[in-house]
Design an enzyme around this catalytic site. Structure first.
Site, PDB file in Angstrom:
ATOM      1  CG  HIS A 136     -35.047  11.203  45.752  1.00 19.44           C
ATOM      2  ND1 HIS A 136     -36.377  11.450  45.468  1.00 19.44           N
ATOM      3  CD2 HIS A 136     -34.332  11.840  44.791  1.00 19.44           C
ATOM      4  CE1 HIS A 136     -36.455  12.220  44.392  1.00 19.44           C
ATOM      5  NE2 HIS A 136     -35.232  12.467  43.961  1.00 19.44           N
TER       6      HIS A 136
ATOM      7  CE  LYS B 182     -34.716  15.001  47.147  1.00 18.34           C
ATOM      8  NZ  LYS B 182     -33.734  15.975  46.618  1.00 18.34           N
TER       9      LYS B 182
END
Length: 266
Positions: free
Chosen positions: A155, A159
């Site tokens: 990601h 995040k």
């Protein structure tokens, strides 16, 4: 049929902006308000990046629900804020659709009990991308035939939670088909702590965080003489909006909490 009245929490975020666009352009939906941690009393069009929208902006969720009475709250904020928003929505009889991950097992159980008591729907989805849901389902199927598996999730570097909600949900689904098993060499030792990733019932989960990524996951199964890799990639946040739309349309018909988009797809 009356349109579904929608409030969106987190409109300035990258997911929130896509959700605003989706709600405003979907027949049968009516965006009536947004929740933001600033800009109270303004119109959405007063915020940079939004045009021609007279939707009201609130910072106080109670004030928003009392004045606007939405049918559905779409929450795309943080685990801490999302938890508070979801509880408040259930208390007001507003049906939450939550894309925030990072809730604890205890929090999920509490929200499930609240939804059951109120007899109203709530959907919490670790991932709204239809392809990601299929990736999880296919991994669950494969787990019947492969005992050894590792999950690598990748990601963007902003995040907040690791591993991702999608990775945890995938591990839970695989575990439902697989006996716990310690993988790797029995004498294996990490020379650098964390090298083997998180351990979930013997399977390992690895989290990658880099700029340039959006949301990606691969599940690798291994057996004698073969491997099987199931992978999904989201290259932009519009990939999640089809799932958000399905959740909004479905949560109106539910009277309980559902965790995971896969549980409402035919």
């Amino acid at each position: 049929m009356a349109p579904i009245k929608v409030t969106i929490a987190g409109p300035r975020g990258r997911m929130g902006k896509e959700a605003v666009k989706m709600a405003e352009n979907t027949e049968g939906f009516k965006l009536i308000s947004v929740l933001d941690n600033k800009n109270n009393g303004k119109k959405l069009s007063d915020i940079e990046g939004f045009v021609n929208s007279e939707v009201s902006v609130y910072t106080d969720i109670n004030e928003c629900f009392e004045e606007e009475t939405p049918d559905v709250l779409i929450d795309l904020t943080t685990p801490e804020t999302g938890y508070i928003h979801t509880k408040t929505a259930l208390e007001y009889g507003v049906r939450p659709v939550v894309g925030t991950t990072g809730f604890s097992t205890e929090q999920l159980e509490e929200l499930k009990m609240m939804a059951a008591e109120k007899k109203i729907g709530c959907i919490i989805a670790p991932n709204f991308a239809i392809g990601a849901v299929l990736m999880m389902k296919f991994s669950q199927m494969a787990a019947k035939y492969f005992d050894d598996v590792e999950i690598i999730e990748l990601h963007h570097d902003q995040k907040l939670d690791a591993p991702s909600g999608t990775a945890v949900k995938t591990a839970e689904m695989i575990a439902s088909q697989r006996e716990p098993k310690t993988q790797g060499h029995p004498g294996e030792k990490e020379t650098i702590r964390g090298a083997r990733g998180a351990d979930y019932e013997g399977m390992h989960i690895h989290s990658v965080r880099l700029p340039g990524l959006i949301a990606h996951q691969q599940v690798m199964f291994g057996a004698d003489g073969q491997t099987l890799t199931i992978r999904h990639d989201s290259y932009n946040r519009s990939s999640f909006m089809s799932g958000v739309k399905v959740c909004v349309e479905t949560v109106i018909k539910l009277d309980t909490l559902v965790y995971g988009l896969e549980n409402i797809l035919d």
